[in-house]
Design a protein around this motif. Sequence first.
Motif, PDB file in Angstrom:
ATOM      1  N   GLN A  80       0.829  -1.220   0.000  1.00 49.26           N
ATOM      2  CA  GLN A  80       0.000   0.000   0.000  1.00 49.26           C
ATOM      3  C   GLN A  80       0.857   1.260   0.000  1.00 49.26           C
ATOM      4  O   GLN A  80       0.517   2.249  -0.640  1.00 49.26           O
ATOM      5  N   SER A  81       1.985   1.215   0.721  1.00 49.21           N
ATOM      6  CA  SER A  81       2.832   2.408   0.793  1.00 49.21           C
ATOM      7  C   SER A  81       3.489   2.704  -0.557  1.00 49.21           C
ATOM      8  O   SER A  81       3.804   3.857  -0.851  1.00 49.21           O
ATOM      9  N   LEU A  82       3.677   1.678  -1.386  1.00 48.55           N
ATOM     10  CA  LEU A  82       4.329   1.857  -2.687  1.00 48.55           C
ATOM     11  C   LEU A  82       3.331   1.982  -3.845  1.00 48.55           C
ATOM     12  O   LEU A  82       3.553   2.736  -4.789  1.00 48.55           O
ATOM     13  N   MET A  83       2.248   1.236  -3.769  1.00 48.58           N
ATOM     14  CA  MET A  83       1.302   1.192  -4.892  1.00 48.58           C
ATOM     15  C   MET A  83       0.042   2.027  -4.632  1.00 48.58           C
ATOM     16  O   MET A  83      -0.732   2.254  -5.542  1.00 48.58           O
ATOM     17  N   GLY A  84      -0.137   2.487  -3.398  1.00 54.27           N
ATOM     18  CA  GLY A  84      -1.331   3.249  -3.048  1.00 54.27           C
ATOM     19  C   GLY A  84      -1.316   4.707  -3.450  1.00 54.27           C
ATOM     20  O   GLY A  84      -2.337   5.248  -3.869  1.00 54.27           O
ATOM     21  N   PRO A  85      -0.150   5.384  -3.324  1.00 55.06           N
ATOM     22  CA  PRO A  85      -0.144   6.825  -3.636  1.00 55.06           C
ATOM     23  C   PRO A  85      -0.555   7.136  -5.076  1.00 55.06           C
ATOM     24  O   PRO A  85      -0.311   6.348  -5.988  1.00 55.06           O
ATOM     25  N   LYS A  86      -1.145   8.307  -5.235  1.00 47.71           N
ATOM     26  CA  LYS A  86      -1.558   8.766  -6.561  1.00 47.71           C
ATOM     27  C   LYS A  86      -0.320   9.032  -7.420  1.00 47.71           C
ATOM     28  O   LYS A  86       0.740   9.381  -6.895  1.00 47.71           O
ATOM     29  N   PRO A  87      -0.465   8.907  -8.746  1.00 44.07           N
ATOM     30  CA  PRO A  87       0.684   9.128  -9.640  1.00 44.07           C
ATOM     31  C   PRO A  87       1.387  10.467  -9.420  1.00 44.07           C
ATOM     32  O   PRO A  87       2.617  10.537  -9.465  1.00 44.07           O
ATOM     33  N   ARG A 103      12.870   2.903  -4.112  1.00 47.40           N
ATOM     34  CA  ARG A 103      12.951   3.952  -5.146  1.00 47.40           C
ATOM     35  C   ARG A 103      12.844   3.334  -6.539  1.00 47.40           C
ATOM     36  O   ARG A 103      12.182   3.887  -7.421  1.00 47.40           O
ATOM     37  N   ILE A 104      13.497   2.197  -6.738  1.00 46.02           N
ATOM     38  CA  ILE A 104      13.419   1.505  -8.034  1.00 46.02           C
ATOM     39  C   ILE A 104      11.977   1.118  -8.323  1.00 46.02           C
ATOM     40  O   ILE A 104      11.469   1.347  -9.432  1.00 46.02           O
ATOM     41  N   VAL A 105      11.293   0.542  -7.339  1.00 48.48           N
ATOM     42  CA  VAL A 105       9.889   0.142  -7.517  1.00 48.48           C
ATOM     43  C   VAL A 105       9.041   1.362  -7.866  1.00 48.48           C
ATOM     44  O   VAL A 105       8.228   1.319  -8.801  1.00 48.48           O
ATOM     45  N   LEU A 106       9.228   2.448  -7.140  1.00 45.56           N
ATOM     46  CA  LEU A 106       8.433   3.656  -7.403  1.00 45.56           C
ATOM     47  C   LEU A 106       8.720   4.230  -8.784  1.00 45.56           C
ATOM     48  O   LEU A 106       7.796   4.667  -9.479  1.00 45.56           O
TER      49      LEU A 106
END
Length: 139
Positions: A80-87, A103-106
């Motif tokens: 959720q912390s990585l995929m939840g935030p808005k673009p 950072r790589i994932v984001l």
Amino acid sequence: MENKGLDLEKLAILLKRRQNIVKEAISLTDEISEELNRQDIISANLLMEMRQDKLGQLEENWEEILLLGEESEEAGQEYQSLMGPKPEELRGLIERTDSEMKRIVLRERLEAGQMIRELQRKEEQLDLRSRTKLERSRT
């Protein structure tokens, strides 16, 4: 059961794979547009089937990504912390994140999202172009 964190490396790989699938779908969309401009309906239909397969792969990829967040409670929170935030929040989050792997994932998520928006834009253009040609052929 052992509480296991999110597999960040696998998530990054799946996001990179997502980008590759989208890139192929964009290419096929461009080819469909070219074939429609040449009025080669048979080739356009074949390309549409190939593009539909890519969209199916995209859906399967998304399901794999979602499953990573369901492996444990800890994985779900990290997901959720990585995929939840808005673009629009991702760039700032990348700068504030202390983990290189996160950072790589984001970054991969940001890039995949931009490519998906490009695909959507091309789909809209193709749809509009197809409708315009259909309307002209009726008049």
